[in-house]
Write a protein that holds these residues in place. Structure first.
Motif, PDB file in Angstrom:
ATOM      1  N   THR B  44       0.911  -1.324  -0.040  1.00 50.73           N
ATOM      2  CA  THR B  44      -0.044   0.109  -0.092  1.00 50.73           C
ATOM      3  C   THR B  44       0.778   1.427  -0.057  1.00 50.73           C
ATOM      4  OG1 THR B  44      -1.490  -1.346   1.074  1.00 50.73           O
ATOM      5  CG2 THR B  44      -1.888   1.294   1.174  1.00 50.73           C
ATOM      6  N   ILE B  45       1.802   1.185   0.890  1.00 54.47           N
ATOM      7  CA  ILE B  45       2.776   2.347   0.768  1.00 54.47           C
ATOM      8  C   ILE B  45       3.308   2.620  -0.696  1.00 54.47           C
ATOM      9  CG2 ILE B  45       5.003   3.285   1.609  1.00 54.47           C
ATOM     10  CD1 ILE B  45       4.624   1.732   4.339  1.00 54.47           C
ATOM     11  N   LEU B  46       3.947   1.421  -1.417  1.00 48.72           N
ATOM     12  CA  LEU B  46       4.553   1.510  -2.486  1.00 48.72           C
ATOM     13  C   LEU B  46       3.343   2.144  -3.334  1.00 48.72           C
ATOM     14  CD1 LEU B  46       7.196   0.649  -3.819  1.00 48.72           C
ATOM     15  CD2 LEU B  46       5.814  -0.949  -4.878  1.00 48.72           C
ATOM     16  N   GLY B  76       6.720  10.609 -12.473  1.00 49.14           N
ATOM     17  CA  GLY B  76       7.934  10.069 -12.960  1.00 49.14           C
ATOM     18  C   GLY B  76       8.149   8.576 -12.062  1.00 49.14           C
ATOM     19  N   ILE B  77       7.452   7.725 -12.127  1.00 53.77           N
ATOM     20  CA  ILE B  77       7.663   6.288 -11.593  1.00 53.77           C
ATOM     21  C   ILE B  77       7.611   5.465 -12.701  1.00 53.77           C
ATOM     22  CG2 ILE B  77       6.357   4.557 -10.398  1.00 53.77           C
ATOM     23  CD1 ILE B  77       6.186   7.196  -8.781  1.00 53.77           C
ATOM     24  N   GLY B  78       8.771   4.380 -12.477  1.00 51.55           N
ATOM     25  CA  GLY B  78       8.996   3.366 -13.314  1.00 51.55           C
ATOM     26  C   GLY B  78       8.891   2.081 -12.143  1.00 51.55           C
ATOM     27  N   MET B  79       7.752   1.305 -12.589  1.00 49.01           N
ATOM     28  CA  MET B  79       7.368   0.246 -11.513  1.00 49.01           C
ATOM     29  C   MET B  79       7.405  -1.156 -12.128  1.00 49.01           C
ATOM     30  SD  MET B  79       4.133   0.716  -8.968  1.00 49.01           S
ATOM     31  CE  MET B  79       3.626  -0.618  -8.164  1.00 49.01           C
ATOM     32  N   VAL B  80       8.011  -2.109 -11.531  1.00 49.46           N
ATOM     33  CA  VAL B  80       7.829  -3.429 -11.591  1.00 49.46           C
ATOM     34  C   VAL B  80       6.879  -4.185 -10.658  1.00 49.46           C
ATOM     35  CG1 VAL B  80       9.306  -5.633 -11.694  1.00 49.46           C
ATOM     36  CG2 VAL B  80      10.368  -3.467 -12.135  1.00 49.46           C
ATOM     37  N   PHE B  81       5.825  -4.921 -11.116  1.00 45.75           N
ATOM     38  CA  PHE B  81       4.738  -5.363 -10.623  1.00 45.75           C
ATOM     39  C   PHE B  81       5.261  -7.012 -10.247  1.00 45.75           C
ATOM     40  CE2 PHE B  81       2.784  -1.983 -12.696  1.00 45.75           C
ATOM     41  CZ  PHE B  81       1.923  -1.471 -11.834  1.00 45.75           C
ATOM     42  N   LEU B 157       9.617  -1.276  -6.770  1.00 39.39           N
ATOM     43  CA  LEU B 157       9.267  -2.763  -7.159  1.00 39.39           C
ATOM     44  C   LEU B 157       8.647  -3.410  -6.037  1.00 39.39           C
ATOM     45  CD1 LEU B 157      12.810  -1.872  -7.574  1.00 39.39           C
ATOM     46  CD2 LEU B 157      12.644  -4.034  -8.869  1.00 39.39           C
ATOM     47  N   ASP B 158       7.400  -3.948  -6.724  1.00 40.16           N
ATOM     48  CA  ASP B 158       6.586  -4.796  -5.633  1.00 40.16           C
ATOM     49  C   ASP B 158       6.991  -6.529  -5.827  1.00 40.16           C
ATOM     50  OD1 ASP B 158       4.606  -5.579  -3.955  1.00 40.16           O
ATOM     51  OD2 ASP B 158       3.152  -4.599  -5.327  1.00 40.16           O
ATOM     52  N   GLU B 159       7.690  -6.832  -4.998  1.00 34.74           N
ATOM     53  CA  GLU B 159       8.110  -8.059  -4.676  1.00 34.74           C
ATOM     54  C   GLU B 159       8.542  -8.792  -6.187  1.00 34.74           C
ATOM     55  OE1 GLU B 159       6.989 -10.427  -2.087  1.00 34.74           O
ATOM     56  OE2 GLU B 159       5.612  -9.098  -0.835  1.00 34.74           O
ATOM     57  N   PRO B 160       9.665  -8.077  -6.732  1.00 33.26           N
ATOM     58  CA  PRO B 160       9.933  -8.633  -8.057  1.00 33.26           C
ATOM     59  C   PRO B 160      10.405  -9.986  -8.060  1.00 33.26           C
ATOM     60  CG  PRO B 160      11.464  -7.169  -7.172  1.00 33.26           C
ATOM     61  CD  PRO B 160      10.403  -7.204  -6.103  1.00 33.26           C
ATOM     62  N   LEU B 161      11.025 -10.480  -7.236  1.00 31.19           N
ATOM     63  CA  LEU B 161      11.304 -11.674  -7.333  1.00 31.19           C
ATOM     64  C   LEU B 161      10.887 -13.175  -6.638  1.00 31.19           C
ATOM     65  CD1 LEU B 161      15.232 -10.765  -6.169  1.00 31.19           C
ATOM     66  CD2 LEU B 161      14.202 -10.386  -8.457  1.00 31.19           C
ATOM     67  N   SER B 162       9.578 -12.497  -6.467  1.00 28.17           N
ATOM     68  CA  SER B 162       8.757 -13.694  -5.417  1.00 28.17           C
ATOM     69  C   SER B 162       8.392 -14.937  -6.697  1.00 28.17           C
ATOM     70  CB  SER B 162       7.632 -12.997  -4.909  1.00 28.17           C
ATOM     71  OG  SER B 162       6.867 -12.454  -5.784  1.00 28.17           O
ATOM     72  N   GLY B 184      21.104   4.701 -10.659  1.00 27.43           N
ATOM     73  CA  GLY B 184      21.103   5.619  -9.568  1.00 27.43           C
ATOM     74  C   GLY B 184      19.601   6.369  -9.458  1.00 27.43           C
ATOM     75  N   GLN B 185      18.817   5.832  -9.645  1.00 25.98           N
ATOM     76  CA  GLN B 185      17.371   6.252  -9.133  1.00 25.98           C
ATOM     77  C   GLN B 185      16.911   5.897  -7.765  1.00 25.98           C
ATOM     78  OE1 GLN B 185      16.067   3.645 -12.053  1.00 25.98           O
ATOM     79  NE2 GLN B 185      14.919   5.089 -13.350  1.00 25.98           N
ATOM     80  N   THR B 186      16.287   6.655  -7.078  1.00 24.32           N
ATOM     81  CA  THR B 186      15.632   6.665  -5.758  1.00 24.32           C
ATOM     82  C   THR B 186      14.814   4.867  -5.869  1.00 24.32           C
ATOM     83  OG1 THR B 186      15.431   8.527  -5.372  1.00 24.32           O
ATOM     84  CG2 THR B 186      14.455   7.227  -3.937  1.00 24.32           C
ATOM     85  N   MET B 187      15.274   4.041  -5.242  1.00 20.76           N
ATOM     86  CA  MET B 187      14.749   2.660  -5.514  1.00 20.76           C
ATOM     87  C   MET B 187      13.812   2.120  -3.887  1.00 20.76           C
ATOM     88  SD  MET B 187      16.326  -0.681  -6.638  1.00 20.76           S
ATOM     89  CE  MET B 187      16.486  -2.024  -5.920  1.00 20.76           C
ATOM     90  N   ILE B 188      12.596   1.918  -4.404  1.00 22.94           N
ATOM     91  CA  ILE B 188      11.843   1.323  -3.288  1.00 22.94           C
ATOM     92  C   ILE B 188      11.374   0.047  -3.599  1.00 22.94           C
ATOM     93  CG2 ILE B 188      10.010   1.975  -1.325  1.00 22.94           C
ATOM     94  CD1 ILE B 188      11.698   4.506  -2.208  1.00 22.94           C
ATOM     95  N   TYR B 189      11.650  -0.864  -2.542  1.00 25.45           N
ATOM     96  CA  TYR B 189      11.668  -2.148  -3.124  1.00 25.45           C
ATOM     97  C   TYR B 189      10.806  -3.090  -1.977  1.00 25.45           C
ATOM     98  CZ  TYR B 189      13.838  -6.899  -4.205  1.00 25.45           C
ATOM     99  OH  TYR B 189      14.004  -8.169  -4.435  1.00 25.45           O
TER     100      TYR B 189
END
Lengths: 273, 364
Positions: B44-46, B76-81, B157-162, B184-189
């Motif tokens: 939810t935070i992501l 300006g979001i790049g997101m991995v679901f 990135l939302d649980e990209p490796l699960s 070098g982007q700000t990365m939230i994982y």
């Protein structure tokens, strides 16, 4: 391949069913090549003396090309408009959030259960007031939107993972772009097969054109068919069967080309949802 | 100026409050991990950062600008679901370039950016394949590539490796760090996997029940957990916690009084807690078959051989405790002597579950 006994029972049942279903088609095809007297005397599926005279009479007594194009224009208009309105409405019902959405949807779906006989008179009166009686556009006009199509396409669109739409949202793609680049390509088989059903339904329609259309230039194929079996027109069975055969050709051809989509759509609709 | 800043953010779904007053500042270019079990609110935070989820109250700042009502497309979001969200009807190239084409970036530049991402992520030669013709690892890399070519400020990135198998996951972790260092982007994982959190994160926010329990470096989160939840959540097997009965500079463990170091004795004495819980990690102990000074005699009830390590189970102050040694030091002997390393003790206030802190001398 081994077939066990319970499978044989099913296969026998299906073979009988298929024969029952296909018999009228073969009957009309064979009768259309018979002479008038043979049509009444023999019930054999193979004409004793095959002749094209029934087809000759079709093209000399009625303006077949005109009637064919009338039928096609109505069916094409109805199909295209129904598909476009269904796609847009289904998209709104799935991807828009607004107050009263569920209520509106159920109201819309309830229209599926209103019998045609209830709406035909009011529709006729309305159209006659705006001068659309005896016009092929009058036939098409009340059928340009359809709750069944909205219902089916909505089911398909609900099957599209939300995250795909969110990827587009993060790119600031407009709803039209999302519809064009994601939704329509993903449900294309469903759109195609629903379109074919719409087309065939309109093609075969009899009661509504019979109410709306008066003059022969505006006839559709089903109305033309009736000319040869009514009491006034006399009963020319081979000609009637020739018209019936010609009427079948286009829908059958369409189905042959697209059957893999149609079967897929109805097989899937049970799983998705 | 922080890259992302939450100020007293609350998120409700109906009457259910999922995020309860979130304050979180994320530095530009850092790799921050949101770690927690499922349903804790980390996704939810992501999604609030991305704008795919609205904020019920409070403020969210992106690059110093109030972003509560900003359109997701403008952030300006790049997101991995988690499910990669690849378009099944588009080739790899079309998937990666999807956003760029919508933004009408010149085809020449699209080709350059896609080429670069494809090379970095080892997707060469797969550009014209459809997602269903790719393996799980390749799909995951296509999703990464699509988020990267955007060159957005924020990389979510939302649980990209699960959805990857264990072996691939280890490889993908390293790759993610390498890619982040390149772009070098700000990365939230977001993850529920503590190994991923420890290895990928520069800082970890441990989340439970809609609140941040602790926000610090992986080292601190492991070595100095802020409260009982963090202590037990991080580490596998988790930290042993038992009743810490302290009196006069000693701690009573079963029937033995273990002397505390002067530093710990003072810290525990001044903690002001009515009841203390003591914690020690399974590996921060010594276990011997021979009696040793200050060691607690225990009876081993069960042992597990993990191959590289051996775990022993016994009871301390009524709680089951596991201890891990490199070798099978007991050789089948059930009577053993257990001693926690004095520098690796943790004490928690039983009422508040907070860590009471550490004495100066406690080695890290």
């Amino acid at each position: 391949m081994k077939i066990n006994s319970s499978e044989i029972k099913w296969h026998l049942l299906f073979i009988i069913l298929v024969l029952l279903l296909i018999y009228p088609l073969l009957f009309s095809l064979s009768t259309s090549f018979k002479t008038m007297s043979e049509a009444f005397q023999s019930s054999s599926l193979i004409p004793a003396d095959p002749t094209f005279s029934a087809y000759d009479r079709v093209f000399t007594t009625i303006n077949f090309v005109q009637i064919l194009s009338n039928t096609f224009i109505i069916a094409a208009l109805v199909t295209i408009f129904k598909l476009v309105t269904s796609v847009f409405a289904a998209y709104a019902f799935v991807f828009f959030h607004f107050k009263g959405k569920t209520a509106l949807y159920f109201l819309l779906i309830s229209t599926i259960f209103i019998p045609f006989t209830v709406t035909m008179i009011p529709n006729y009166i309305t159209l006659s007031k705006v001068g659309f009686v005896d016009s092929i556009y009058g036939v098409a006009l009340p059928q340009l939107a359809d709750a069944t199509g909205i219902f089916l396409l909505r089911q398909y669109m609900k099957g599209i993972p939300m995250s795909l739409m969110e990827v587009a949202e993060l790119e600031r793609a407009s709803h039209l772009t999302r519809l064009r680049t994601i939704v329509v390509p993903l449900i294309r088989p469903a759109i195609l097969s629903i379109g074919i059903i719409f087309f065939i339904n309109s093609w075969n329609e009899y009661v509504w054109p019979a109410i709306m259309i008066k003059s022969e230039v505006n006839y559709t194929l089903s109305l033309a068919l009736q000319m040869f079996v009514s009491s006034e027109g006399g009963t020319d069975v081979p000609v009637a069967m020739a018209v019936a055969t010609l009427t079948m050709l286009l829908p059958l051809g369409l189905y042959a080309v697209c059957q893999k989509f149609i079967i897929g759509t109805f097989a899937q609709s049970g799983i998705k949802g | 100026m922080y890259s992302i800043e939450f100020k007293n953010v609350i998120k409700r779904f109906g009457k259910n409050e999922v995020i309860k007053g979130l304050n979180l500042s994320i530095r530009k270019g850092e790799r921050l991990i949101l770690l927690g079990s499922s349903g804790c609110g980390k996704s939810t935070i992501l999604r609030m950062i991305s704008g795919l989820e609205t904020i019920s109250s409070g403020e969210l700042y992106l690059n110093g600008k109030l972003a509560n009502d900003m359109d997701p497309g403008d952030r300006g979001i790049g997101m991995v679901f988690q499910n990669y969200a690849l378009f099944p009807h588009m080739t790899v190239e079309k998937n990666i370039a999807y956003g760029l084409r919508i933004h009408r970036i010149p085809e020449k530049e699209i080709a350059d950016r896609v080429k670069k991402a494809v090379t970095i992520l080892n997707l060469d030669g797969l550009e014209q394949r459809l997602p269903r013709e790719l393996s799980g690892g390749q799909r995951q890399r296509v999703a990464l590539a699509r988020a990267l070519v955007k060159q957005a400020d924020f990389f979510l990135l939302d649980e990209p490796l699960s959805n990857l198998d264990a072996q691939l996951r280890g490889k993908a972790r390293k790759e993610l760090v390498r890619i982040h260092e390149m772009y070098g982007q700000t990365m939230i994982y977001v993850t529920h996997d503590q190994i991923e959190a420890m290895t990928v994160g520069q800082r970890i926010a441990v989340i439970n029940d809609g609140r941040i329990q602790m926000l610090d470096t992986p080292h601190e989160v492991y070595r100095r957990p802020a409260n009982l939840f963090v202590a037990k959540f991080i580490g596998s097997p988790s930290m042993n916690v038992f009743d810490g009965q302290t009196a006069a500079g000693t701690m009573r463990l079963n029937d033995t009084a273990l002397p505390l170091t002067p530093g710990w004795a003072e810290k525990v004495g001044t903690a002001g807690a009515e009841k203390l819980l003591a914690g020690v990690r399974p590996e921060d102990i010594t276990l011997t078959a021979e009696p040793e000074e200050g060691a607690v005699p225990v009876t081993v009830q069960y042992h597990e051989d993990y191959g590289s390590r051996v775990g022993y189970y016994f009871t301390i102050n009524g709680e089951e405790v596991i201890s891990i040694m490199r070798d099978d030091v007991l050789q089948g002997c059930r009577q053993a002597y257990w001693k926690p390393n004095p520098g690796a003790l943790h004490f928690f206030d039983a009422a508040t579950e907070r860590n009471i802190g550490y004495p100066e001398e406690a080695a890290e």
